[in-house]
Each structure stands twice: as C-alpha cells, then as structure tokens.
Write a protein that holds these residues in place. Structure first.
Motif, PDB file in Angstrom:
ATOM      1  N   GLN A  35       0.812  -1.224   0.000  1.00 51.44           N
ATOM      2  CA  GLN A  35       0.000   0.000   0.000  1.00 51.44           C
ATOM      3  C   GLN A  35       0.844   1.273   0.000  1.00 51.44           C
ATOM      4  OE1 GLN A  35      -3.514  -0.267  -0.398  1.00 51.44           O
ATOM      5  NE2 GLN A  35      -2.568  -2.222  -0.931  1.00 51.44           N
ATOM      6  N   SER A  36       2.091   1.161   0.398  1.00 47.25           N
ATOM      7  CA  SER A  36       3.011   2.300   0.289  1.00 47.25           C
ATOM      8  C   SER A  36       4.053   2.043  -0.796  1.00 47.25           C
ATOM      9  CB  SER A  36       3.723   2.539   1.632  1.00 47.25           C
ATOM     10  OG  SER A  36       2.773   2.860   2.619  1.00 47.25           O
ATOM     11  N   LEU A  37       4.530   0.801  -0.867  1.00 46.97           N
ATOM     12  CA  LEU A  37       5.621   0.503  -1.811  1.00 46.97           C
ATOM     13  C   LEU A  37       5.165   0.600  -3.269  1.00 46.97           C
ATOM     14  CD1 LEU A  37       8.515  -0.308  -2.304  1.00 46.97           C
ATOM     15  CD2 LEU A  37       7.875  -2.697  -1.992  1.00 46.97           C
ATOM     16  N   ILE A  38       3.994   0.056  -3.595  1.00 43.19           N
ATOM     17  CA  ILE A  38       3.571   0.060  -5.011  1.00 43.19           C
ATOM     18  C   ILE A  38       3.384   1.487  -5.530  1.00 43.19           C
ATOM     19  CG2 ILE A  38       1.769  -0.708  -6.639  1.00 43.19           C
ATOM     20  CD1 ILE A  38       3.623  -2.989  -5.701  1.00 43.19           C
ATOM     21  N   LEU A 116       5.400   0.177  10.193  1.00 43.77           N
ATOM     22  CA  LEU A 116       6.510   0.555  11.088  1.00 43.77           C
ATOM     23  C   LEU A 116       7.810   0.721  10.294  1.00 43.77           C
ATOM     24  CD1 LEU A 116       5.694  -1.846  14.069  1.00 43.77           C
ATOM     25  CD2 LEU A 116       5.233   0.610  13.940  1.00 43.77           C
ATOM     26  N   VAL A 117       8.098  -0.237   9.405  1.00 44.99           N
ATOM     27  CA  VAL A 117       9.352  -0.165   8.635  1.00 44.99           C
ATOM     28  C   VAL A 117       9.312   1.033   7.687  1.00 44.99           C
ATOM     29  CG1 VAL A 117      10.841  -1.344   6.980  1.00 44.99           C
ATOM     30  CG2 VAL A 117       9.711  -2.664   8.772  1.00 44.99           C
ATOM     31  N   HIS A 118       8.147   1.327   7.135  1.00 46.83           N
ATOM     32  CA  HIS A 118       8.014   2.453   6.203  1.00 46.83           C
ATOM     33  C   HIS A 118       8.300   3.784   6.917  1.00 46.83           C
ATOM     34  CE1 HIS A 118       6.814   4.364   2.546  1.00 46.83           C
ATOM     35  NE2 HIS A 118       5.794   4.988   3.098  1.00 46.83           N
ATOM     36  N   ALA A 119       7.944   3.844   8.224  1.00 42.64           N
ATOM     37  CA  ALA A 119       8.327   4.977   9.093  1.00 42.64           C
ATOM     38  C   ALA A 119       7.892   6.335   8.558  1.00 42.64           C
ATOM     39  CB  ALA A 119       9.846   4.946   9.348  1.00 42.64           C
TER      40      ALA A 119
END
Ligand SMILES: Cc1cc2nc3c(=O)[nH]c(=O)nc-3n(C[C@H](O)[C@H](O)[C@H](O)COP(=O)(O)OP(=O)(O)OC[C@H]3O[C@@H](n4cnc5c(N)ncnc54)[C@H](O)[C@@H]3O)c2cc1C
Length: 289
Positions: A35-38, A116-119
């Motif tokens: 949802q953030s990476l794509i 969390l990792v996306h921060a």
C-alpha cells in the motif's frame, strides 16, 4: 506511470526469503501489503532491482497475545489486528489507532509491521510503538535482533531495518494496571494522513492520582515525537490536572514544517489541542480501568 523493471521473488519459506534478501543487499525490497511501496514504485520514488514478496509466508501471518504484550507478525494486516477482540482487550491503543489508518480497503492489505518499517512521520502505528516502548524484531540469515522503538525510527521514512533484513514481527507491551490510552487526530478528510495527531497514555496510582502521562505526536517532526508530561500534569487526580500546561510542554517539543496542507503554526496549534483531548480521554479510561 509504471514501475521501473525489477526481478520478482516469491519465496516459500522465511529462510528462503532471508537468503534472497541477503543476496539482493541494498538492491532488494520487501513487498508486504504494497500500500506504500507500489505507489512509490509507480511514481518512481523507489527503484529496487529485486522485490521479495512475503505474502505467501504463512509463518509470518501471526497475531499473539503474550504475557507481556501483543506480538504482531509481519503478515498480519491492519484489519485483522483492528478487529481482534483479544488484542483490543490486551492493548486497546492498537484498535484506537488502526481505526484512523487510511480506509478499510487499504487496511485489508496493509500490514502493521510494513507501516513501522516504512516509518512515515504521519502514520499512526510508529507513534503507538514509540508511546508504548515496543520493539521490532529484525532477521537476516543466522541472526535475529530486537530493536526498541526509541532506536527504530531514525528519520523521515528511515528505520533501523538495514538492507537485507526482514522485519519478522513487532511487539506492543501491555499497559500497567490503572492506565488508559487514547488517539486523537485531525485529517482533512476521513482516512487521509493526519495533519496532526496525538497518542496519549495516562497511568494512575491507587489513590487515583496521575503517576505517568506521556504522548507521541505524528506529523510534527521527521519521526514520532515522544513527550513525557507527568511533571506538567502534576501529581493530582485527573479532575484537577493541569492539562493546559501539559499541552504547552508538548507544543514546545514539536518542530512541525509547513507544506501544502497546513502551516507549521497551525500544526503546532492542533497538536496542543489534540494533546489536551487525548490526555483527558486517556485519563478517563484509566479511571475506568
Ligand atoms: C490512500 C492511502 C492512504 C493511507 N493512509 C494512511 C494513514 O492515514 N495512516 C497510515 O499509517 N498509513 C496510511 N497508508 C499506508 C498504509 O497504512 C500502508 O499499508 C503501510 O504504510 C505500509 O504497509 P504495507 O504492508 O502496505 O507495506 P508495503 O507497502 O509493502 O512496504 C512499505 C515499505 O516497508 C518495507 N517493508 C514492508 N514490510 C517489511 C518487512 N516485513 N520487513 C522489511 N521491510 C518491510 C517495504 O520494503 C517498503 O519499503 C495509506 C496508504 C494509502 C495508499
């Protein structure tokens, strides 16, 4: 736009995922809910040579209430954690925060650990982890380490997860007895990232006086801003606590930036208002606990 070319990997075990990530090093990225990476790939804000899709790894699709807290596996989606009655009873702040994360369709895919990792400094879950003093478990072949929240969020969209590492779970500690939590935020539209937001925790002693009060703020710095306001509240019952002074102490610690959505002053103002509201809500919960 379309993403830049990459090699797609769909490992069948955590071990295989770790080996693939280790081999890819700084050219590899984990694909969780996407949802953030794509969107970042499509906008060409990221161009990893290798995507390691962890969606087939049932070993990571876990959600456990342990004696000291809630452990969320890397494939547990926002919606699953939000809907779990067991989790809500053990650590209510998770549900309080997750209801504010994006829209239901995004919560059906997005993962707590991925967030969390996306921060993202505007995201709710990093603030939850920071407020509760939780941790993230990171793995690479032959090595596992637990990184406390205090050292995990290292900057804007930067976390302690290093190239080649997989975040396998996150741990959210339980609250002490006579504690309450709350999450308040303001977004331009429901489901949007917050212009400002505050997670609060208040703890009381046996005489129902405040012994702990702290907040974690979103969207007012490159990472969650954690502020202890126990002194500012005074060692008093919630009905006579100095919430205004606590809110001022919070505002003094924030360093918001202006963008197209809000001025820095407006964000600081909102943070003070939300801190008061969230602390009062948390204190009410603590009185009922
Ligand atoms: C329209 C829209 C609105 C949104 N609004 C909000 C909001 O209000 N609040 C909010 O908090 N979020 C919001 N989000 C983001 C959403 O919560 C994402 O799901 C979340 O940020 C990332 O989780 P993911 O599982 O989708 O991760 P992905 O998109 O798959 O990955 C995100 C990053 O984390 C890395 N990563 C993911 N999992 C791991 C892992 N296990 N180990 C190592 N690295 C990993 C990836 O490599 C990537 O760099 C929104 C998203 C959209 C599209």
């Amino acid at each position: 736009m379309k993403p830049p070319p990459f090699d797609y990997h769909a490992p069948r075990s955590v071990g295989e995922a770790l080996e693939t990530l280790a081999g890819a090093g700084e050219h590899g990225k984990v694909l969780a809910g996407g949802q953030s990476l794509i969107p970042m790939l499509n906008m060409r804000l990221a161009a990893p040579g290798h995507l390691v899709d962890i969606n087939r790894l049932a070993e990571l699709d876990t959600l456990d209430v342990e004696p000291g807290g809630v452990r969320v596996g890397a494939l547990a989606r926002h919606a699953r954690v939000e809907r779990s009655e067991e989790v809500a009873a053990a650590q209510p702040l998770l549900r309080q925060a997750l209801r504010l994360v994006a829209h239901p369709v995004i919560r059906n895919r997005g993962t707590v650990v991925g967030s969390l990792v996306h921060a993202d400094p505007a995201a709710e879950l990093p603030a939850v982890l920071a407020l509760l003093g939780g941790s993230v478990r990171l793995a690479r072949p032959g090595a596992v380490r637990d990184v406390p929240a205090a050292g995990f969020f290292t900057g804007l969209l930067e976390s302690a997860a290093e190239p080649g590492e997989l975040a396998v779970s996150a741990f959210f500690p339980l609250l002490p007895p006579r504690s309450g939590t709350a999450f308040r935020e303001v977004a331009r539209r429901h489901g949007d990232y917050a212009l400002a937001g505050v997670a609060a925790l208040v703890g009381l002693d046996d005489d129902l006086r405040i012994t702990a009060a702290r907040v974690a703020c979103v969207s007012v710095g490159p990472a969650p801003v954690l502020v202890d306001v126990t002194e500012a509240c005074g060692h008093r019952p919630p009905a006579s606590a100095d919430w205004a002074s606590a809110a001022r102490a919070v505002q003094e610690r924030t360093a918001p930036e202006a963008d197209i959505h809000a001025t820095a002053d407006y964000r600081r103002h909102l943070t003070g208002v939300l801190a008061q509201q969230a602390l009062r809500d948390a204190a009410r919960e603590a009185l009922d606990a």
